[in-house]
Design a protein around this motif. Structure first.
Motif, PDB file in Angstrom:
ATOM      1  N   ALA A  38      45.656  22.436 128.167  1.00  0.00           N
ATOM      2  CA  ALA A  38      44.672  21.410 127.821  1.00  0.00           C
ATOM      3  C   ALA A  38      45.197  20.516 126.701  1.00  0.00           C
ATOM      4  N   ALA A  39      45.880  21.121 125.721  1.00  0.00           N
ATOM      5  CA  ALA A  39      46.463  20.347 124.622  1.00  0.00           C
ATOM      6  C   ALA A  39      47.574  19.446 125.140  1.00  0.00           C
ATOM      7  N   LEU A  40      48.400  19.963 126.043  1.00  0.00           N
ATOM      8  CA  LEU A  40      49.479  19.164 126.621  1.00  0.00           C
ATOM      9  C   LEU A  40      48.910  17.989 127.419  1.00  0.00           C
ATOM     10  N   ALA A  41      47.835  18.241 128.160  1.00  0.00           N
ATOM     11  CA  ALA A  41      47.188  17.166 128.924  1.00  0.00           C
ATOM     12  C   ALA A  41      46.646  16.091 127.996  1.00  0.00           C
ATOM     13  N   GLN A  42      46.046  16.508 126.881  1.00  0.00           N
ATOM     14  CA  GLN A  42      45.521  15.543 125.914  1.00  0.00           C
ATOM     15  C   GLN A  42      46.644  14.666 125.361  1.00  0.00           C
ATOM     16  N   TYR A  43      47.771  15.301 125.041  1.00  0.00           N
ATOM     17  CA  TYR A  43      48.903  14.549 124.486  1.00  0.00           C
ATOM     18  C   TYR A  43      49.482  13.592 125.517  1.00  0.00           C
ATOM     19  N   THR A  44      49.675  14.060 126.754  1.00  0.00           N
ATOM     20  CA  THR A  44      50.280  13.196 127.771  1.00  0.00           C
ATOM     21  C   THR A  44      49.382  12.002 128.083  1.00  0.00           C
ATOM     22  N   GLU A  45      48.080  12.214 128.101  1.00  0.00           N
ATOM     23  CA  GLU A  45      47.157  11.101 128.356  1.00  0.00           C
ATOM     24  C   GLU A  45      47.262  10.038 127.271  1.00  0.00           C
ATOM     25  N   ALA A  46      47.333  10.482 126.018  1.00  0.00           N
ATOM     26  CA  ALA A  46      47.471   9.533 124.909  1.00  0.00           C
ATOM     27  C   ALA A  46      48.807   8.812 124.981  1.00  0.00           C
ATOM     28  N   SER A  47      49.858   9.534 125.339  1.00  0.00           N
ATOM     29  CA  SER A  47      51.186   8.943 125.440  1.00  0.00           C
ATOM     30  C   SER A  47      51.249   7.924 126.573  1.00  0.00           C
ATOM     31  N   GLY A  52      58.702   7.338 111.825  1.00  0.00           N
ATOM     32  CA  GLY A  52      57.500   7.510 111.010  1.00  0.00           C
ATOM     33  C   GLY A  52      56.895   8.895 111.126  1.00  0.00           C
ATOM     34  N   ASP A  53      57.721   9.875 111.456  1.00  0.00           N
ATOM     35  CA  ASP A  53      57.252  11.262 111.620  1.00  0.00           C
ATOM     36  C   ASP A  53      57.875  12.119 110.518  1.00  0.00           C
ATOM     37  N   PRO A  54      57.283  12.131 109.317  1.00  0.00           N
ATOM     38  CA  PRO A  54      57.889  12.856 108.198  1.00  0.00           C
ATOM     39  C   PRO A  54      58.010  14.360 108.437  1.00  0.00           C
ATOM     40  N   GLU A  55      57.172  14.898 109.321  1.00  0.00           N
ATOM     41  CA  GLU A  55      57.239  16.333 109.618  1.00  0.00           C
ATOM     42  C   GLU A  55      58.334  16.661 110.627  1.00  0.00           C
ATOM     43  N   LYS A  56      58.948  15.617 111.188  1.00  0.00           N
ATOM     44  CA  LYS A  56      60.044  15.785 112.152  1.00  0.00           C
ATOM     45  C   LYS A  56      59.649  16.691 113.313  1.00  0.00           C
ATOM     46  N   ARG A  57      58.446  16.453 113.819  1.00  0.00           N
ATOM     47  CA  ARG A  57      57.970  17.262 114.934  1.00  0.00           C
ATOM     48  C   ARG A  57      58.611  16.862 116.250  1.00  0.00           C
ATOM     49  N   GLY A  58      59.127  15.628 116.316  1.00  0.00           N
ATOM     50  CA  GLY A  58      59.645  15.142 117.578  1.00  0.00           C
ATOM     51  C   GLY A  58      58.503  14.835 118.523  1.00  0.00           C
ATOM     52  N   CYS A  59      58.778  14.902 119.805  1.00  0.00           N
ATOM     53  CA  CYS A  59      57.785  14.630 120.839  1.00  0.00           C
ATOM     54  C   CYS A  59      57.276  15.960 121.391  1.00  0.00           C
ATOM     55  N   PHE A  60      55.979  16.118 121.463  1.00  0.00           N
ATOM     56  CA  PHE A  60      55.390  17.353 121.981  1.00  0.00           C
ATOM     57  C   PHE A  60      55.886  17.621 123.411  1.00  0.00           C
ATOM     58  N   ILE A  61      55.990  16.580 124.221  1.00  0.00           N
ATOM     59  CA  ILE A  61      56.448  16.741 125.601  1.00  0.00           C
ATOM     60  C   ILE A  61      57.904  17.185 125.628  1.00  0.00           C
ATOM     61  N   ALA A 108      61.578  25.853 131.863  1.00  0.00           N
ATOM     62  CA  ALA A 108      62.461  26.661 132.703  1.00  0.00           C
ATOM     63  C   ALA A 108      61.747  27.852 133.317  1.00  0.00           C
ATOM     64  N   TYR A 109      60.659  28.320 132.683  1.00  0.00           N
ATOM     65  CA  TYR A 109      60.012  29.526 133.203  1.00  0.00           C
ATOM     66  C   TYR A 109      58.489  29.415 133.285  1.00  0.00           C
ATOM     67  N   ASP A 110      57.949  28.232 133.066  1.00  0.00           N
ATOM     68  CA  ASP A 110      56.504  28.018 133.175  1.00  0.00           C
ATOM     69  C   ASP A 110      56.307  26.855 134.154  1.00  0.00           C
ATOM     70  N   GLU A 111      56.104  27.159 135.434  1.00  0.00           N
ATOM     71  CA  GLU A 111      56.067  26.125 136.469  1.00  0.00           C
ATOM     72  C   GLU A 111      54.875  25.190 136.304  1.00  0.00           C
ATOM     73  N   GLU A 112      53.745  25.719 135.871  1.00  0.00           N
ATOM     74  CA  GLU A 112      52.578  24.857 135.663  1.00  0.00           C
ATOM     75  C   GLU A 112      52.869  23.812 134.594  1.00  0.00           C
ATOM     76  N   CYS A 113      53.510  24.255 133.546  1.00  0.00           N
ATOM     77  CA  CYS A 113      53.902  23.363 132.458  1.00  0.00           C
ATOM     78  C   CYS A 113      54.945  22.357 132.940  1.00  0.00           C
ATOM     79  N   ALA A 114      55.944  22.838 133.669  1.00  0.00           N
ATOM     80  CA  ALA A 114      57.005  21.967 134.176  1.00  0.00           C
ATOM     81  C   ALA A 114      56.438  20.889 135.089  1.00  0.00           C
ATOM     82  N   GLN A 115      55.465  21.244 135.917  1.00  0.00           N
ATOM     83  CA  GLN A 115      54.861  20.276 136.825  1.00  0.00           C
ATOM     84  C   GLN A 115      54.125  19.186 136.063  1.00  0.00           C
ATOM     85  N   LYS A 116      53.406  19.571 135.013  1.00  0.00           N
ATOM     86  CA  LYS A 116      52.692  18.581 134.193  1.00  0.00           C
ATOM     87  C   LYS A 116      53.679  17.615 133.544  1.00  0.00           C
TER      88      LYS A 116
END
Length: 197
Positions: free
Chosen positions: A57-66, A96-105, A114-122
């Motif tokens: 659900a969190a990944l979906a929220q991020y991808t929608e915003a992106s 502008g990312d001082p925490e250096k989190r990079g991209c969630f995706i 590599a081992y979570d197909e549901e995640c890979a498909q999203k």
């Protein structure tokens, strides 16, 4: 009679997304999530299901915003300028990312795909959307004589998505414009029409 939920679902999901983004899936415990979301375990499970369902659900929220930000590629105007503005905006968000989190995706792609197909498909669906927006814009630019026909829209779109991910990854360890700007500038060179000698 069941108790009514006394928290904002979207706000709690946003907090969970930030926790997963900062630490990754494996390093984020259910207790971490309970604490950062400000809810109890029962509410977490009742509302979101298990940890994996919450993560999706969190990944979906991020991808929608992106993808909403990616809609800049669908605007009218000069195709080269649209791509230029998009890539430089993307670069400056990375800087502008001082925490250096990079991209969630990107982080999730490396950690879980590599081992979570549901995640890979999203994630594949997300990349497909971005590539499609690039393809449509590049095709339009080629038809208008703004972008070279030396490469197909599909090839160039795939390349630009790769450049974006490279910027995000390098930006985690090198937060200097001098390190990232050449990636954007060299990428933009691939769009240029050849001039007559």
């Amino acid at each position: 009679m069941p108790r009514a939920k006394c928290f904002d679902r979207e706000e709690a999901l946003q907090k969970a997304m930030r926790a997963f983004w900062a630490r990754g899936y494996e390093a984020t415990s259910v207790q971490d999530l309970v604490e950062c979301m400000g809810i109890n375990r029962g509410s977490l499970y009742d509302t979101f299901g298990d940890k994996h369902q919450l993560f999706m659900a969190a990944l979906a929220q991020y991808t929608e915003a992106s993808l909403t930000r990616g809609s800049a590629l669908r605007q009218d105007g000069d195709s080269v300028m649209i791509i230029t503005d998009f890539l430089f905006s993307f670069m400056y968000r990375t800087l502008g990312d001082p925490e250096k989190r990079g991209c969630f995706i990107t982080n999730t792609t490396v950690e879980r795909s590599a081992y979570d197909e549901e995640c890979a498909q999203k994630i594949r669906e997300y990349y497909d959307c971005i590539e499609k927006d690039f393809q449509d814009l590049i095709r339009r630019g080629q038809a208008a004589g703004e972008i070279t026909n030396a490469r197909s829209p599909e090839e160039l779109a795939s390349f630009f998505v790769g450049v974006m991910q490279g910027i995000r990854v390098l930006g985690k360890v090198r937060q200097e414009e001098a390190a990232l700007r050449p990636m954007v500038e060299v990428a933009l060179e691939t769009l240029k029409m050849k001039t007559a000698a």
